[in-house]
Write an enzyme that holds these catalytic residues in place. Structure first.
Site, PDB file in Angstrom:
ATOM      1  N   ASP A  71       0.829  -1.204   0.000  1.00 10.49           N
ATOM      2  CA  ASP A  71       0.000   0.000   0.000  1.00 10.49           C
ATOM      3  C   ASP A  71       0.869   1.262   0.000  1.00 10.49           C
ATOM      4  O   ASP A  71       2.098   1.199   0.066  1.00 10.49           O
ATOM      5  CB  ASP A  71      -0.965  -0.010   1.193  1.00 10.49           C
ATOM      6  CG  ASP A  71      -0.270  -0.332   2.509  1.00 10.49           C
ATOM      7  OD1 ASP A  71       0.820   0.224   2.761  1.00 10.49           O
ATOM      8  OD2 ASP A  71      -0.814  -1.142   3.294  1.00 10.49           O
ATOM      9  N   ASP A 125       1.439   6.052 -13.434  1.00 13.22           N
ATOM     10  CA  ASP A 125       1.068   5.239 -14.588  1.00 13.22           C
ATOM     11  C   ASP A 125      -0.205   5.825 -15.192  1.00 13.22           C
ATOM     12  O   ASP A 125      -1.177   6.077 -14.477  1.00 13.22           O
ATOM     13  CB  ASP A 125       0.817   3.794 -14.143  1.00 13.22           C
ATOM     14  CG  ASP A 125       1.404   2.783 -15.106  1.00 13.22           C
ATOM     15  OD1 ASP A 125       1.142   2.923 -16.312  1.00 13.22           O
ATOM     16  OD2 ASP A 125       2.121   1.876 -14.661  1.00 13.22           O
ATOM     17  N   ASP A 134       0.764   3.652 -20.503  1.00 13.79           N
ATOM     18  CA  ASP A 134       0.537   2.241 -20.783  1.00 13.79           C
ATOM     19  C   ASP A 134       0.101   2.049 -22.238  1.00 13.79           C
ATOM     20  O   ASP A 134      -0.787   2.766 -22.729  1.00 13.79           O
ATOM     21  CB  ASP A 134      -0.556   1.736 -19.833  1.00 13.79           C
ATOM     22  CG  ASP A 134      -0.757   0.244 -19.896  1.00 13.79           C
ATOM     23  OD1 ASP A 134       0.189  -0.487 -19.580  1.00 13.79           O
ATOM     24  OD2 ASP A 134      -1.869  -0.182 -20.259  1.00 13.79           O
ATOM     25  N   GLU A 189       4.982   3.206 -23.123  1.00 17.64           N
ATOM     26  CA  GLU A 189       5.136   1.768 -23.364  1.00 17.64           C
ATOM     27  C   GLU A 189       4.612   1.482 -24.764  1.00 17.64           C
ATOM     28  O   GLU A 189       3.459   1.791 -25.076  1.00 17.64           O
ATOM     29  CB  GLU A 189       4.336   0.965 -22.333  1.00 17.64           C
ATOM     30  CG  GLU A 189       4.468  -0.535 -22.553  1.00 17.64           C
ATOM     31  CD  GLU A 189       3.384  -1.347 -21.864  1.00 17.64           C
ATOM     32  OE1 GLU A 189       3.666  -2.509 -21.519  1.00 17.64           O
ATOM     33  OE2 GLU A 189       2.253  -0.839 -21.680  1.00 17.64           O
ATOM     34  N   HIS A 237       7.149  -4.958 -14.319  1.00 15.82           N
ATOM     35  CA  HIS A 237       6.102  -5.798 -13.729  1.00 15.82           C
ATOM     36  C   HIS A 237       5.559  -6.828 -14.714  1.00 15.82           C
ATOM     37  O   HIS A 237       4.818  -7.728 -14.300  1.00 15.82           O
ATOM     38  CB  HIS A 237       4.961  -4.910 -13.233  1.00 15.82           C
ATOM     39  CG  HIS A 237       4.294  -4.144 -14.338  1.00 15.82           C
ATOM     40  ND1 HIS A 237       4.916  -3.122 -15.010  1.00 15.82           N
ATOM     41  CD2 HIS A 237       3.071  -4.276 -14.923  1.00 15.82           C
ATOM     42  CE1 HIS A 237       4.117  -2.652 -15.948  1.00 15.82           C
ATOM     43  NE2 HIS A 237       2.985  -3.337 -15.912  1.00 15.82           N
ATOM     44  N   ASP A 238       5.888  -6.703 -15.989  1.00 11.59           N
ATOM     45  CA  ASP A 238       5.387  -7.630 -17.010  1.00 11.59           C
ATOM     46  C   ASP A 238       6.439  -8.624 -17.485  1.00 11.59           C
ATOM     47  O   ASP A 238       6.142  -9.465 -18.336  1.00 11.59           O
ATOM     48  CB  ASP A 238       4.890  -6.849 -18.244  1.00 11.59           C
ATOM     49  CG  ASP A 238       3.551  -6.177 -18.018  1.00 11.59           C
ATOM     50  OD1 ASP A 238       2.788  -6.634 -17.152  1.00 11.59           O
ATOM     51  OD2 ASP A 238       3.275  -5.179 -18.721  1.00 11.59           O
TER      52      ASP A 238
END
Length: 562
Positions: free
Chosen positions: A29, A98, A199, A256, A329-330
């Site tokens: 968090d 993001d 994104d 991205e 993260h991907d």
């Protein structure tokens, strides 16, 4: 234009769900992030990129946004967010958020309205089309499996979703939609943030004919990428976004962009075009993907990796700007992918870091990369949480593949490899939470953790800290030109950086065997000033010789002056 702050910066990506849980519910968090800011100060990073923390039903871990101007309950409150930003800025750390504006959640108020009727004011905020002969409007596949179109009974039409069916794509052809998005972007900038990671931003313009993708006899749904990657109006839209929302703000913007080429990358990032500062390309992330895509894992080639990275370095050398990354993260953990996560974990992690951070561009560190965190290798599909991984597993099982074969690809490529909790210490659950974590902690946390790394002067963490210090100290690392050396070597990744009478020679052995590097004659008239960094205990005293012997996963950076 050579002094923009983001060129000198190092960015640290936080995936909030897995970073630090402050209240024991098993989910990271905002207050957990605030609690760990001094750790980031110690590392020396300049910028935090925060993966989505907006209100979301969490179908795709926050990349399905229900409300752009509210915080997800499990992450905290807007007051927690404001406090986190204040504490970051007090420490000299900038924050980029993001920005997910290719799609929303199907629970967003706009979409709820959009599906009510064909003449609803919000109908054209999304992409609706009638079916063809009882089938979807075209044969495009969604990135998470199945058709990219979802039938909706209420209006007897299909909506486009390039990802999950709970992530309907926004219709950027609609000026009213764009205006709403720009209002939202300005709202966040007014709150004092320092930029955006955008994104899949090169997906926002679709070919309005929505033609079928090239059919494959074995597939019902096929890639439609060439009709929405770098689509017909994408540059127009990004220039408008800049003019309407970003202009006048001293910020970092990174897009991205799956499927972007160096030529397109130059267009997106050339400063006079006023689109973005830099892009994330995926070419080096796809070198272990076979003809059937990501899950069709093939051996990767160092020669190909060098060729791709060199191509991008050269294409954006004089205009535009590169982002540099191994992890996010991907993507799977880089030490498991391009290094060695066994006996040579520490030296190979340092080697990979050096190879990347000495290139021209802005380096990105993904949480835990600075500790040498490794792939998850969970035994059972039940331990995975990623929608893409689970959907693929179920599809492959239905097609009759053996579970162990499917799991082999998952161990290499699942996005959950990067999403296991940050390993803070050797206490239960790696110090991430006092509760039950939303995804299992990697069992190696007892030895691979931040406390152990901070206490060890030779740790990967302190090596990353040194790389960041060097970038601040030597202009050649930020501004020097790039020349690939020994392009055909299957063991050595070497390159030259040149700037104002200085040169760097960066040599990395990408294998667990001994290798050697022939120093080009052009270095022999130069004066060796120092060894900047290396990953073996005696690296700083390693002489320059015509042929340099390289130990397993060894890396070294020589600094010359004319």
């Amino acid at each position: 234009m050579t002094n923009q702050w983001w060129k000198n910066s190092v960015v640290y990506q936080i995936y909030p769900r897995s970073f630090k849980d402050s209240n024991g519910d098993g989910i990271g968090d905002l207050n957990g992030i605030t609690e760990k800011l001094d750790y980031l100060v110690q590392l020396g990073v300049d910028v935090v990129w925060l993966s989505p923390v907006y209100e979301s039903p969490n179908d795709d871990n926050g990349y399905d946004i229900r409300h752009y101007q509210k915080i997800m309950d499990s992450f905290g409150t807007m007051e927690d967010w404001e406090n986190m930003l204040k504490e970051m800025h007090a420490r000299g750390i900038k924050l980029i958020m993001d920005l997910v504006i290719n799609h929303t959640s199907d629970e967003h108020a706009w979409f709820i309205e959009s599906r009510q009727s064909k003449d609803n004011d919000y109908r054209d905020f999304y992409i609706w089309r009638p079916g063809k002969n009882g089938q979807p409007p075209n044969n495009w596949a969604a990135n998470f499996g199945g058709s990219a179109w979802q039938y909706d009974e209420q209006t007897d039409e299909y909506y486009l979703h390039l990802f999950s069916k709970k992530q309907p794509d926004l219709n950027w052809e609609n000026p009213a939609l764009r205006s709403k998005l720009y209002d939202m972007i300005r709202w966040w900038l007014d709150k004092g943030i320092d930029g955006f990671r955008m994104d899949v931003i090169n997906f926002i313009s679709k070919d309005q004919r929505f033609p079928d993708g090239d059919a494959d006899a074995n597939q019902t749904y096929v890639s439609g990428h060439r009709y929405f990657m770098n689509g017909p109006r994408v540059h127009e839209f990004l220039q408008e976004l800049h003019t309407e929302a970003l202009a006048g703000h001293d910020i970092l913007t990174v897009g991205e962009m799956p499927g972007v080429t160096p030529e397109e990358g130059k267009l997106y990032t050339a400063s006079e075009r006023k689109e973005l500062n830099m892009v994330f390309h995926f070419e080096h992330m796809d070198i272990d993907s076979g003809p059937h895509g990501k899950w069709d894992v093939k051996p990767w080639s160092l020669v190909e990796l060098k060729q791709i990275l060199s191509k991008w370095q050269l294409a954006l050398e004089t205009e535009g700007w590169n982002s540099l990354y191994w992890n996010n993260h991907d993507q799977p953990r880089v030490v498991s992918r391009f290094g060695c996560d066994g006996a040579y974990r520490v030296v190979s992690a340092k080697m990979l870091a050096t190879t990347l951070h000495m290139m021209k561009g802005t380096p990105y560190i993904y949480q835990g990369e600075e500790l040498g965190m490794t792939n998850a290798h969970f035994d059972s599909i039940d331990q995975y949480r990623d929608i893409e991984t689970i959907n693929m597993y179920n599809e492959q099982m239905a097609a009759g593949r053996k579970p162990e074969d499917i799991m082999e690809a998952i161990h290499v490529k699942s996005r959950d490899n990067a999403r296991t909790p940050m390993q803070w210490n050797s206490h239960p659950q790696a110090g991430f939470t006092t509760g039950e974590p939303w995804i299992a902690v990697h069992p190696n946390y007892k030895t691979v953790n931040a406390d152990a790394a901070l206490a060890d002067p030779n740790s990967i963490f302190h090596y990353y800290r040194k790389l960041i210090e060097l970038r601040k100290k030597y202009a050649i690392i930020v501004h020097g030109s790039f020349t690939l050396l020994a392009p055909k070597s299957e063991e050595i990744f070497a390159y030259r950086r040149s700037y104002q009478g200085e040169q760097l020679l960066v040599i990395s052995n990408f294998t667990k065997m001994k290798a050697s590097f022939q120093v080009p004659e052009s270095f022999q008239h130069l004066k060796l000033k120092q060894v900047l960094i290396g990953n073996y205990p005696d690296s700083l005293s390693k002489d320059i010789t015509p042929e340099i012997p390289m130990r397993p996963y060894e890396t070294i950076v020589y600094h010359f002056i004319s």
